[in-house]
Scaffold this motif. Structure first.
Motif, PDB file in Angstrom:
ATOM      1  N   PRO A  73       0.824  -1.213   0.000  1.00 17.40           N
ATOM      2  CA  PRO A  73       0.000   0.000   0.000  1.00 17.40           C
ATOM      3  C   PRO A  73       0.857   1.261   0.000  1.00 17.40           C
ATOM      4  N   HIS A  74       0.240   2.366  -0.337  1.00 14.04           N
ATOM      5  CA  HIS A  74       0.993   3.605  -0.568  1.00 14.04           C
ATOM      6  C   HIS A  74       1.816   4.057   0.620  1.00 14.04           C
ATOM      7  N   ASP A  75       1.270   3.944   1.840  1.00 17.02           N
ATOM      8  CA  ASP A  75       1.991   4.482   2.998  1.00 17.02           C
ATOM      9  C   ASP A  75       3.240   3.666   3.320  1.00 17.02           C
ATOM     10  N   LEU A  76       3.136   2.337   3.249  1.00 15.19           N
ATOM     11  CA  LEU A  76       4.315   1.499   3.468  1.00 15.19           C
ATOM     12  C   LEU A  76       5.353   1.756   2.395  1.00 15.19           C
ATOM     13  N   TRP A  77       4.917   1.852   1.154  1.00 12.25           N
ATOM     14  CA  TRP A  77       5.827   2.072   0.033  1.00 12.25           C
ATOM     15  C   TRP A  77       6.596   3.386   0.181  1.00 12.25           C
ATOM     16  N   ILE A  78       5.906   4.462   0.462  1.00 15.23           N
ATOM     17  CA  ILE A  78       6.572   5.766   0.584  1.00 15.23           C
ATOM     18  C   ILE A  78       7.508   5.780   1.791  1.00 15.23           C
ATOM     19  N   LEU A  79       7.071   5.177   2.892  1.00 13.92           N
ATOM     20  CA  LEU A  79       7.908   5.117   4.093  1.00 13.92           C
ATOM     21  C   LEU A  79       9.201   4.364   3.825  1.00 13.92           C
ATOM     22  N   LEU A  80       9.111   3.167   3.272  1.00 14.70           N
ATOM     23  CA  LEU A  80      10.303   2.345   3.041  1.00 14.70           C
ATOM     24  C   LEU A  80      11.235   2.973   2.012  1.00 14.70           C
ATOM     25  N   MET A  81      10.692   3.484   0.939  1.00 17.83           N
ATOM     26  CA  MET A  81      11.528   4.115  -0.083  1.00 17.83           C
ATOM     27  C   MET A  81      12.248   5.342   0.459  1.00 17.83           C
ATOM     28  N   SER A  82      11.550   6.120   1.261  1.00 16.02           N
ATOM     29  CA  SER A  82      12.157   7.333   1.821  1.00 16.02           C
ATOM     30  C   SER A  82      13.261   6.988   2.813  1.00 16.02           C
ATOM     31  N   GLU A  83      13.033   5.978   3.631  1.00 15.90           N
ATOM     32  CA  GLU A  83      14.049   5.608   4.614  1.00 15.90           C
ATOM     33  C   GLU A  83      15.248   4.928   3.961  1.00 15.90           C
ATOM     34  N   PHE A  84      15.033   4.264   2.845  1.00 13.13           N
ATOM     35  CA  PHE A  84      16.131   3.568   2.172  1.00 13.13           C
ATOM     36  C   PHE A  84      16.972   4.517   1.324  1.00 13.13           C
ATOM     37  N   TYR A  85      16.330   5.462   0.646  1.00 10.63           N
ATOM     38  CA  TYR A  85      17.027   6.280  -0.341  1.00 10.63           C
ATOM     39  C   TYR A  85      17.231   7.739   0.064  1.00 10.63           C
ATOM     40  N   PHE A  86      16.526   8.212   1.080  1.00 11.84           N
ATOM     41  CA  PHE A  86      16.574   9.633   1.404  1.00 11.84           C
ATOM     42  C   PHE A  86      16.788   9.857   2.898  1.00 11.84           C
ATOM     43  N   LYS A  87      16.971  11.125   3.246  1.00 12.47           N
ATOM     44  CA  LYS A  87      17.180  11.496   4.648  1.00 12.47           C
ATOM     45  C   LYS A  87      15.818  11.703   5.299  1.00 12.47           C
ATOM     46  N   SER A  88      15.509  10.905   6.307  1.00 20.85           N
ATOM     47  CA  SER A  88      14.173  10.934   6.894  1.00 20.85           C
ATOM     48  C   SER A  88      14.228  11.198   8.389  1.00 20.85           C
ATOM     49  N   LYS A  89      13.095  11.683   8.900  1.00 17.46           N
ATOM     50  CA  LYS A  89      12.978  11.938  10.339  1.00 17.46           C
ATOM     51  C   LYS A  89      11.555  11.643  10.792  1.00 17.46           C
ATOM     52  N   ILE A  90      11.449  11.026  11.961  1.00 23.54           N
ATOM     53  CA  ILE A  90      10.162  10.792  12.590  1.00 23.54           C
ATOM     54  C   ILE A  90       9.982  11.820  13.707  1.00 23.54           C
ATOM     55  N   ILE A  91       8.918  12.585  13.646  1.00 23.47           N
ATOM     56  CA  ILE A  91       8.630  13.629  14.635  1.00 23.47           C
ATOM     57  C   ILE A  91       7.732  13.035  15.711  1.00 23.47           C
ATOM     58  N   LYS A  92       8.182  13.036  16.942  1.00 21.37           N
ATOM     59  CA  LYS A  92       7.435  12.367  18.006  1.00 21.37           C
ATOM     60  C   LYS A  92       6.242  13.178  18.516  1.00 21.37           C
ATOM     61  N   GLU A  93       6.183  14.440  18.127  1.00 22.56           N
ATOM     62  CA  GLU A  93       5.062  15.294  18.532  1.00 22.56           C
ATOM     63  C   GLU A  93       3.819  14.968  17.702  1.00 22.56           C
ATOM     64  N   PRO A  94       2.653  14.791  18.321  1.00 27.58           N
ATOM     65  CA  PRO A  94       1.419  14.604  17.538  1.00 27.58           C
ATOM     66  C   PRO A  94       1.045  15.904  16.830  1.00 27.58           C
ATOM     67  N   LEU A  95       0.831  15.818  15.521  1.00 28.26           N
ATOM     68  CA  LEU A  95       0.513  17.005  14.745  1.00 28.26           C
ATOM     69  C   LEU A  95      -0.815  16.903  13.999  1.00 28.26           C
ATOM     70  N   ILE A  96      -1.515  15.783  14.198  1.00 29.96           N
ATOM     71  CA  ILE A  96      -2.889  15.681  13.696  1.00 29.96           C
ATOM     72  C   ILE A  96      -3.758  14.978  14.736  1.00 29.96           C
ATOM     73  N   LEU A  97      -5.060  15.168  14.599  1.00 30.34           N
ATOM     74  CA  LEU A  97      -6.029  14.370  15.337  1.00 30.34           C
ATOM     75  C   LEU A  97      -6.455  13.246  14.398  1.00 30.34           C
ATOM     76  N   TYR A  98      -6.129  12.020  14.768  1.00 33.80           N
ATOM     77  CA  TYR A  98      -6.369  10.845  13.930  1.00 33.80           C
ATOM     78  C   TYR A  98      -7.689  10.223  14.333  1.00 33.80           C
ATOM     79  N   ARG A  99      -8.696  10.456  13.514  1.00 34.48           N
ATOM     80  CA  ARG A  99     -10.052  10.072  13.855  1.00 34.48           C
ATOM     81  C   ARG A  99     -10.298   8.589  13.561  1.00 34.48           C
ATOM     82  N   ARG A 100     -10.811   7.875  14.567  1.00 31.66           N
ATOM     83  CA  ARG A 100     -11.159   6.464  14.401  1.00 31.66           C
ATOM     84  C   ARG A 100     -12.678   6.311  14.427  1.00 31.66           C
ATOM     85  N   HIS A 101     -13.214   5.647  13.391  1.00 35.01           N
ATOM     86  CA  HIS A 101     -14.661   5.453  13.307  1.00 35.01           C
ATOM     87  C   HIS A 101     -14.933   4.231  12.461  1.00 35.01           C
ATOM     88  N   GLU A 102     -16.164   3.866  12.278  1.00 36.33           N
ATOM     89  CA  GLU A 102     -16.525   2.606  11.618  1.00 36.33           C
ATOM     90  C   GLU A 102     -16.093   2.544  10.162  1.00 36.33           C
TER      91      GLU A 102
END
Length: 235
Positions: free
Chosen positions: A174-203
């Motif tokens: 899927p798109h999110d796994l693909w972009i994550l893996l490609m970016s970490e393998f080929y580019f300079k990446s950073k994970i920001i530990k601060e929450p910057l969105i409200l992630y809504r969970r619903h049915e």
């Protein structure tokens, strides 16, 4: 520098107004929101058009239906120097673009934490996505267990040279796994530990949101081997 926000929509009338309203104030006049719609049958498009903002640009996914193809279509239409991914049903916190813009001075790919909320944005014990998935990062760690949400990702335009086109088998990559893996393998990446969105969970939420899935061990092995093979073939 221009920002492009890519949103994949499908029958999102219930939440799309709130999401767009949280994004627009953070953008400059020359930025854009690319909305790729999977031929919604509700009022999604009418709600988007009601903003009457020329930064909102609607395109349609004419390939196979599904959120990965829909996101790929949005990304292909983006013209910005920095590309942000956004789901149709979350809410961006007011400092998201400011934080990312600062970090883009040193990194090509960014993904933040997210605060998990209910359907009406109510807090769920102040839990974050990283509380569920862990905070370790890096290519091998995320190949084993991906820990970043697609809706929290953003990347420099040069990342497009590696991620497009997406692998053909969207079920195994899927798109999110693909972009994550490609970016970490080929580019300079950073994970920001601060929450910057409200992630809504619903049915109607499309992803598992960090919850346990019922996929078999064989499927998960095939899933990871396919993703690894696809990453290595882009060298």
């Amino acid at each position: 520098m221009k920002n492009s926000v890519c949103i994949a929509t499908y029958n999102g009338e219930k939440y799309i107004r709130e999401q767009i309203a949280s994004i627009l104030p953070q953008l400059q006049a020359g930025d854009e929101i690319i909305i790729s719609d999977d031929h919604s049958t509700d009022q999604t498009l009418e709600i988007i058009k009601s903003f009457k903002d020329n930064r909102l640009k609607i395109v349609f996914n004419e390939t196979e239906k599904g959120y990965t193809n829909n996101f790929e279509n949005a990304i292909k239409h983006a013209s910005g120097d920095f590309i942000y991914l956004s789901d149709q049903d979350d809410v961006w916190l007011p400092n998201k673009v400011a934080v990312y813009s600062q970090e883009f001075q040193n990194y090509d790919f960014l993904a933040s934490n997210a605060k998990i909320v209910g359907e009406n944005l109510e807090s769920t014990d102040n839990q974050t996505y990283f509380d569920l998935r862990g905070t370790s990062s890096g290519f091998l760690s995320d190949l084993i267990k991906a820990k970043s949400l697609g809706c929290c990702m953003a990347f420099n335009r040069k990342v497009l040279t590696k991620i497009l086109p997406f692998p053909k088998n969207k079920d195994l990559c899927p798109h999110d796994l693909w972009i994550l893996l490609m970016s970490e393998f080929y580019f300079k990446s950073k994970i920001i530990k601060e929450p910057l969105i409200l992630y809504r969970r619903h049915e109607q939420t499309a992803s598992t949101g960090g919850k346990h899935t019922n996929n078999t061990l064989l499927f998960m092995l095939k899933f990871r081997l396919y993703a690894l093979f696809q990453v290595l073939t882009r060298m």
